[in-house]
Write a protein that holds these residues in place. Structure first.
Motif, mmCIF file in Angstrom:
data_model
loop_
_atom_site.group_PDB
_atom_site.id
_atom_site.type_symbol
_atom_site.label_atom_id
_atom_site.label_comp_id
_atom_site.label_asym_id
_atom_site.label_seq_id
_atom_site.Cartn_x
_atom_site.Cartn_y
_atom_site.Cartn_z
ATOM 1 N N HIS A 170 10.674 5.785 11.424
ATOM 2 C CA HIS A 170 10.007 7.006 10.937
ATOM 3 C C HIS A 170 8.543 6.697 10.617
ATOM 4 O O HIS A 170 7.635 7.400 11.071
ATOM 5 N N ILE A 171 8.298 5.656 9.864
ATOM 6 C CA ILE A 171 6.932 5.261 9.521
ATOM 7 C C ILE A 171 6.175 4.888 10.790
ATOM 8 O O ILE A 171 5.013 5.272 10.966
ATOM 9 N N ALA A 172 6.842 4.179 11.685
ATOM 10 C CA ALA A 172 6.214 3.776 12.950
ATOM 11 C C ALA A 172 5.779 4.993 13.765
ATOM 12 O O ALA A 172 4.691 4.998 14.352
ATOM 13 N N ARG A 173 6.607 6.020 13.803
ATOM 14 C CA ARG A 173 6.265 7.226 14.575
ATOM 15 C C ARG A 173 4.960 7.839 14.101
ATOM 16 O O ARG A 173 4.091 8.216 14.886
ATOM 17 N N TRP A 174 4.794 7.919 12.795
ATOM 18 C CA TRP A 174 3.581 8.518 12.234
ATOM 19 C C TRP A 174 2.385 7.597 12.423
ATOM 20 O O TRP A 174 1.260 8.069 12.624
ATOM 21 N N GLN A 175 2.600 6.290 12.399
ATOM 22 C CA GLN A 175 1.484 5.376 12.676
ATOM 23 C C GLN A 175 1.036 5.502 14.134
ATOM 24 O O GLN A 175 -0.156 5.445 14.429
ATOM 25 N N ARG A 176 1.976 5.702 15.030
ATOM 26 C CA ARG A 176 1.610 5.892 16.441
ATOM 27 C C ARG A 176 0.821 7.196 16.624
ATOM 28 O O ARG A 176 -0.089 7.261 17.450
ATOM 29 N N MET A 177 1.163 8.233 15.860
ATOM 30 C CA MET A 177 0.390 9.467 15.929
ATOM 31 C C MET A 177 -1.040 9.229 15.441
ATOM 32 O O MET A 177 -1.996 9.741 16.032
ATOM 33 N N ALA A 178 -1.177 8.473 14.370
ATOM 34 C CA ALA A 178 -2.520 8.168 13.861
ATOM 35 C C ALA A 178 -3.305 7.355 14.888
ATOM 36 O O ALA A 178 -4.509 7.570 15.066
ATOM 37 N N ALA A 179 -2.640 6.438 15.583
ATOM 38 C CA ALA A 179 -3.302 5.660 16.640
ATOM 39 C C ALA A 179 -3.760 6.585 17.760
ATOM 40 O O ALA A 179 -4.871 6.440 18.301
ATOM 41 N N GLN A 180 -2.923 7.546 18.098
ATOM 42 C CA GLN A 180 -3.295 8.506 19.140
ATOM 43 C C GLN A 180 -4.506 9.328 18.701
ATOM 44 O O GLN A 180 -5.421 9.582 19.494
ATOM 45 N N ALA A 181 -4.543 9.719 17.447
ATOM 46 C CA ALA A 181 -5.697 10.461 16.925
ATOM 47 C C ALA A 181 -6.958 9.611 17.020
ATOM 48 O O ALA A 181 -8.021 10.101 17.425
ATOM 49 N N ALA A 182 -6.849 8.344 16.674
ATOM 50 C CA ALA A 182 -8.011 7.451 16.756
ATOM 51 C C ALA A 182 -8.507 7.339 18.193
ATOM 52 O O ALA A 182 -9.719 7.352 18.443
ATOM 53 N N ARG A 183 -7.586 7.258 19.139
ATOM 54 C CA ARG A 183 -7.993 7.181 20.550
ATOM 55 C C ARG A 183 -8.671 8.484 20.999
ATOM 56 O O ARG A 183 -9.641 8.458 21.760
ATOM 57 N N LEU A 184 -8.170 9.622 20.522
ATOM 58 C CA LEU A 184 -8.810 10.905 20.856
ATOM 59 C C LEU A 184 -10.232 10.968 20.288
ATOM 60 O O LEU A 184 -11.159 11.429 20.956
ATOM 61 N N ILE A 185 -10.384 10.508 19.071
ATOM 62 C CA ILE A 185 -11.700 10.498 18.438
ATOM 63 C C ILE A 185 -12.626 9.528 19.171
ATOM 64 O O ILE A 185 -13.792 9.845 19.429
#
Length: 177
Positions: A59-74
């Motif tokens: 669960h925590i990993a899923r949200w960290q991967r979303m944050a990583a995706q946001a960083a890549r978009l930025i």
């Protein structure tokens, strides 16, 4: 970030802000690795679909991967919404509700071994840190010296919130046995 004002942070201040992500992860992993198999199988909440302590790792990993995706978009030039309007999952294109995202993660991981769960958490954190390191530090840490919410919540606060919930659940378990 466009529209952000305040004194410029020094590189040392920015670096201290990013090290908070590593410290939160080390704290969480140390805590979880110190739990027994019985503790990892303990229920986290009294209500709901039966989440066990071990279910929080992916669960925590899923949200960290979303944050990583946001960083890549930025990093690719996408401008995030202002801090108070930012919803991480919508920024990265996930239309499901928080409950649906969490339920899907729970269902897809519920029968997987604990070693896989620890591996997923470790890999997701590495992905997040790599994505953050690809950004200029002022895109991670705001002028107030704190990480922006779309990184802070899944990369620092979320870890601390669930660690506290687990500690509370385990204390209740111990009191009732």
């Amino acid at each position: 970030m466009a529209g952000r004002e305040g004194p410029a942070l020094t590189n040392d201040e920015l670096q201290r802000g990013i090290t908070e992500f590593e410290a939160a992860q080390v704290e969480l992993e140390t805590f979880f690795h110190g739990l027994s198999d019985a503790q990892l199988d303990a229920p986290v909440w009294d209500e709901g679909i039966g989440w066990r302590v071990r279910d929080l790792l992916p669960h925590i990993a899923r949200w960290q991967r979303m944050a990583a995706q946001a960083a890549r978009l930025i990093a690719g030039g996408r401008e995030p919404l202002p801090e108070g309007q930012m919803l991480l999952r919508t920024f990265v294109g996930i239309t499901e509700s928080v409950d649906d995202v969490n339920h899907e993660t729970y269902q897809s991981w519920r029968e997987r071994p604990i070693a896989d769960r620890f591996g997923e958490l470790h890999e997701a954190h590495a992905e997040l840190m790599a994505a953050l390191r690809a950004l200029p530090l002022d895109r991670i840490i705001g002028p107030d010296g704190r990480p922006y919410r779309y990184f802070w919540q899944p990369g620092i606060n979320h870890l601390r919130q669930h660690r506290e919930q687990v500690a509370t659940a385990l204390a209740k378990e111990g009191a009732s046995t």
